[in-house]
Write a protein that holds these residues in place. Structure first.
Motif, PDB file in Angstrom:
ATOM      1  N   ASN A  23      37.280  39.502   3.876  1.00  0.00           N
ATOM      2  CA  ASN A  23      38.145  38.430   4.385  1.00  0.00           C
ATOM      3  C   ASN A  23      39.464  38.375   3.618  1.00  0.00           C
ATOM      4  O   ASN A  23      40.524  38.180   4.212  1.00  0.00           O
ATOM      5  N   PHE A  24      39.403  38.528   2.301  1.00  0.00           N
ATOM      6  CA  PHE A  24      40.623  38.517   1.493  1.00  0.00           C
ATOM      7  C   PHE A  24      41.555  39.648   1.928  1.00  0.00           C
ATOM      8  O   PHE A  24      42.769  39.463   2.039  1.00  0.00           O
ATOM      9  N   CYS A  25      40.982  40.828   2.176  1.00  0.00           N
ATOM     10  CA  CYS A  25      41.788  41.978   2.606  1.00  0.00           C
ATOM     11  C   CYS A  25      42.383  41.738   3.992  1.00  0.00           C
ATOM     12  O   CYS A  25      43.555  42.065   4.240  1.00  0.00           O
ATOM     13  N   GLU A  26      41.600  41.168   4.885  1.00  0.00           N
ATOM     14  CA  GLU A  26      42.097  40.842   6.229  1.00  0.00           C
ATOM     15  C   GLU A  26      43.266  39.866   6.136  1.00  0.00           C
ATOM     16  O   GLU A  26      44.295  40.024   6.804  1.00  0.00           O
ATOM     17  N   ARG A  27      43.115  38.853   5.303  1.00  0.00           N
ATOM     18  CA  ARG A  27      44.175  37.863   5.127  1.00  0.00           C
ATOM     19  C   ARG A  27      45.456  38.532   4.614  1.00  0.00           C
ATOM     20  O   ARG A  27      46.555  38.234   5.083  1.00  0.00           O
ATOM     21  N   ALA A  28      45.314  39.447   3.674  1.00  0.00           N
ATOM     22  CA  ALA A  28      46.480  40.142   3.117  1.00  0.00           C
ATOM     23  C   ALA A  28      47.158  41.012   4.177  1.00  0.00           C
ATOM     24  O   ALA A  28      48.393  41.085   4.231  1.00  0.00           O
ATOM     25  N   ARG A  29      46.369  41.685   5.026  1.00  0.00           N
ATOM     26  CA  ARG A  29      46.962  42.499   6.096  1.00  0.00           C
ATOM     27  C   ARG A  29      47.747  41.623   7.057  1.00  0.00           C
ATOM     28  O   ARG A  29      48.872  41.950   7.437  1.00  0.00           O
ATOM     29  N   SER A  30      47.183  40.494   7.447  1.00  0.00           N
ATOM     30  CA  SER A  30      47.894  39.582   8.350  1.00  0.00           C
ATOM     31  C   SER A  30      49.159  39.043   7.696  1.00  0.00           C
ATOM     32  O   SER A  30      50.200  38.918   8.342  1.00  0.00           O
ATOM     33  N   GLN A  31      49.076  38.728   6.409  1.00  0.00           N
ATOM     34  CA  GLN A  31      50.214  38.145   5.706  1.00  0.00           C
ATOM     35  C   GLN A  31      51.404  39.101   5.668  1.00  0.00           C
ATOM     36  O   GLN A  31      52.554  38.661   5.680  1.00  0.00           O
ATOM     37  N   LEU A  32      51.142  40.415   5.640  1.00  0.00           N
ATOM     38  CA  LEU A  32      52.235  41.388   5.683  1.00  0.00           C
ATOM     39  C   LEU A  32      53.092  41.192   6.933  1.00  0.00           C
ATOM     40  O   LEU A  32      54.315  41.263   6.885  1.00  0.00           O
ATOM     41  N   PHE A  33      52.439  40.930   8.058  1.00  0.00           N
ATOM     42  CA  PHE A  33      53.166  40.682   9.301  1.00  0.00           C
ATOM     43  C   PHE A  33      53.884  39.340   9.234  1.00  0.00           C
ATOM     44  O   PHE A  33      55.063  39.231   9.582  1.00  0.00           O
ATOM     45  N   PHE A  34      53.172  38.292   8.801  1.00  0.00           N
ATOM     46  CA  PHE A  34      53.771  36.953   8.748  1.00  0.00           C
ATOM     47  C   PHE A  34      54.987  36.923   7.829  1.00  0.00           C
ATOM     48  O   PHE A  34      55.988  36.282   8.144  1.00  0.00           O
ATOM     49  N   ASP A  35      54.914  37.619   6.691  1.00  0.00           N
ATOM     50  CA  ASP A  35      56.040  37.657   5.754  1.00  0.00           C
ATOM     51  C   ASP A  35      57.284  38.280   6.383  1.00  0.00           C
ATOM     52  O   ASP A  35      58.401  37.981   5.981  1.00  0.00           O
ATOM     53  N   VAL A  66      43.161  36.157  -7.569  1.00  0.00           N
ATOM     54  CA  VAL A  66      43.092  37.603  -7.385  1.00  0.00           C
ATOM     55  C   VAL A  66      44.292  38.062  -6.568  1.00  0.00           C
ATOM     56  O   VAL A  66      44.880  37.299  -5.813  1.00  0.00           O
ATOM     57  N   GLU A  67      44.644  39.334  -6.745  1.00  0.00           N
ATOM     58  CA  GLU A  67      45.750  39.924  -5.996  1.00  0.00           C
ATOM     59  C   GLU A  67      45.212  41.046  -5.125  1.00  0.00           C
ATOM     60  O   GLU A  67      44.482  41.921  -5.600  1.00  0.00           O
ATOM     61  N   VAL A  68      45.584  41.017  -3.854  1.00  0.00           N
ATOM     62  CA  VAL A  68      45.219  42.081  -2.925  1.00  0.00           C
ATOM     63  C   VAL A  68      46.431  42.993  -2.770  1.00  0.00           C
ATOM     64  O   VAL A  68      47.511  42.545  -2.379  1.00  0.00           O
ATOM     65  N   LYS A  69      46.246  44.268  -3.089  1.00  0.00           N
ATOM     66  CA  LYS A  69      47.302  45.274  -2.940  1.00  0.00           C
ATOM     67  C   LYS A  69      46.929  46.174  -1.763  1.00  0.00           C
ATOM     68  O   LYS A  69      45.774  46.580  -1.626  1.00  0.00           O
ATOM     69  N   THR A  70      47.924  46.490  -0.948  1.00  0.00           N
ATOM     70  CA  THR A  70      47.690  47.269   0.265  1.00  0.00           C
ATOM     71  C   THR A  70      48.658  48.442   0.313  1.00  0.00           C
ATOM     72  O   THR A  70      49.853  48.267   0.100  1.00  0.00           O
ATOM     73  N   ALA A  71      48.122  49.633   0.602  1.00  0.00           N
ATOM     74  CA  ALA A  71      48.958  50.832   0.709  1.00  0.00           C
ATOM     75  C   ALA A  71      48.509  51.664   1.911  1.00  0.00           C
ATOM     76  O   ALA A  71      47.318  51.746   2.215  1.00  0.00           O
ATOM     77  N   LEU A  90      44.951  42.808 -14.492  1.00  0.00           N
ATOM     78  CA  LEU A  90      45.025  44.271 -14.379  1.00  0.00           C
ATOM     79  C   LEU A  90      43.664  44.913 -14.105  1.00  0.00           C
ATOM     80  O   LEU A  90      43.553  46.134 -14.018  1.00  0.00           O
ATOM     81  N   GLU A  91      42.647  44.083 -13.944  1.00  0.00           N
ATOM     82  CA  GLU A  91      41.275  44.570 -13.768  1.00  0.00           C
ATOM     83  C   GLU A  91      40.952  44.719 -12.282  1.00  0.00           C
ATOM     84  O   GLU A  91      40.989  43.744 -11.521  1.00  0.00           O
ATOM     85  N   ARG A  92      40.647  45.955 -11.871  1.00  0.00           N
ATOM     86  CA  ARG A  92      40.294  46.202 -10.468  1.00  0.00           C
ATOM     87  C   ARG A  92      38.872  45.721 -10.214  1.00  0.00           C
ATOM     88  O   ARG A  92      37.938  46.114 -10.913  1.00  0.00           O
ATOM     89  N   LEU A  93      38.716  44.898  -9.168  1.00  0.00           N
ATOM     90  CA  LEU A  93      37.421  44.327  -8.826  1.00  0.00           C
ATOM     91  C   LEU A  93      36.793  44.967  -7.591  1.00  0.00           C
ATOM     92  O   LEU A  93      35.579  45.042  -7.476  1.00  0.00           O
ATOM     93  N   PHE A  94      37.634  45.408  -6.656  1.00  0.00           N
ATOM     94  CA  PHE A  94      37.153  45.842  -5.350  1.00  0.00           C
ATOM     95  C   PHE A  94      38.146  46.840  -4.783  1.00  0.00           C
ATOM     96  O   PHE A  94      39.356  46.698  -4.975  1.00  0.00           O
ATOM     97  N   THR A  95      37.633  47.837  -4.089  1.00  0.00           N
ATOM     98  CA  THR A  95      38.508  48.789  -3.404  1.00  0.00           C
ATOM     99  C   THR A  95      37.906  49.113  -2.037  1.00  0.00           C
ATOM    100  O   THR A  95      36.685  49.174  -1.887  1.00  0.00           O
ATOM    101  N   MET A  96      38.802  49.293  -1.073  1.00  0.00           N
ATOM    102  CA  MET A  96      38.346  49.535   0.289  1.00  0.00           C
ATOM    103  C   MET A  96      39.324  50.454   0.998  1.00  0.00           C
ATOM    104  O   MET A  96      40.533  50.290   0.897  1.00  0.00           O
ATOM    105  N   LYS A  97      38.780  51.412   1.739  1.00  0.00           N
ATOM    106  CA  LYS A  97      39.560  52.198   2.691  1.00  0.00           C
ATOM    107  C   LYS A  97      39.147  51.694   4.063  1.00  0.00           C
ATOM    108  O   LYS A  97      37.950  51.580   4.355  1.00  0.00           O
ATOM    109  N   ILE A  98      40.143  51.391   4.881  1.00  0.00           N
ATOM    110  CA  ILE A  98      39.858  50.889   6.221  1.00  0.00           C
ATOM    111  C   ILE A  98      40.713  51.627   7.238  1.00  0.00           C
ATOM    112  O   ILE A  98      41.919  51.800   7.037  1.00  0.00           O
ATOM    113  N   GLU A  99      40.067  52.107   8.288  1.00  0.00           N
ATOM    114  CA  GLU A  99      40.785  52.724   9.405  1.00  0.00           C
ATOM    115  C   GLU A  99      40.889  51.679  10.507  1.00  0.00           C
ATOM    116  O   GLU A  99      39.883  51.100  10.935  1.00  0.00           O
ATOM    117  N   LEU A 100      42.112  51.432  10.945  1.00  0.00           N
ATOM    118  CA  LEU A 100      42.386  50.468  12.009  1.00  0.00           C
ATOM    119  C   LEU A 100      42.908  51.214  13.230  1.00  0.00           C
ATOM    120  O   LEU A 100      43.758  52.105  13.106  1.00  0.00           O
TER     121      LEU A 100
END
Length: 125
Positions: A23-35, A66-71, A90-100
Motif C-alpha cells: 500500500n505504501f508503494c502504491e501511494r508513492a506511485r500515485s503521488q508521483l502523478f499528483f505531484d 519511512v521513505e518510499v523511493k521509486t526508480a 538510511l536503513e532499507r526495510l523493504f524492496t519490491m520490483k513491480i511490473e505494471l
C-alpha cells in the motif's frame, strides 16, 4: 515520498502488517502523478500490477517515518517495471520490483501513450 506509520498500519505488536508495504508503494506511485498535477488514471486507460517480487528485510513500526523511493528499471510498449524501496533513515526495510501493464478502458492491454511514456521516463529517472 515520506509516510508516517499509523496504528492502523500495524499488527497488535506495533509492527507494520506485511500487505501495507505494498500500500505504501502504491501511494508513492500515485503521488508521483499528483505531484505533477496529473492523475494516475490516464485519458484512455490505467495501469494494473502484473507481477510483483517483494523482499521484507526489516520491520517498520508504529510512529516511524519511512521513505518510499521509486526508480524505473525497464519500459516496454505496454508495460514498465519499477524498483520501489522503503527506508527508515538510511536503513532499507523493504524492496519490491513491480511490473505494471497499461490497460485501456475496454479492458485490453494497449500501448502506453507516448506522452505518458515520456512522463514516466522523466519522472522516474
Amino acid at each position: 515520498m515520506n509516510i508516517r506509520v499509523y496504528y492502523e498500519d500495524t499488527d497488535v505488536g506495533g509492527v507494520v502488517y506485511h500487505s501495507n508495504y505494498l500500500n505504501f508503494c502504491e501511494r508513492a506511485r500515485s503521488q508521483l502523478f499528483f505531484d505533477a498535477g496529473r492523475s494516475p488514471i490516464l485519458s484512455d486507460g490505467h495501469f494494473v500490477a502484473k507481477h510483483i517480487e517483494a523482499d521484507y528485510i526489516k520491520s517498520a513500526k508504529f510512529g516511524d517515518v519511512v521513505e518510499v523511493k521509486t526508480a524505473l528499471l525497464q519500459s516496454r510498449n505496454a508495460s514498465f517495471t519499477l524498483l520501489q524501496e522503503i527506508y527508515r533513515d538510511l536503513e532499507r526495510l523493504f524492496t519490491m520490483k513491480i511490473e505494471l501493464v497499461y490497460i485501456n478502458f475496454e479492458g485490453n492491454i494497449a500501448k502506453i501513450p507516448d506522452s505518458d511514456r515520456e512522463f514516466l521516463a522523466t519522472t522516474l529517472q
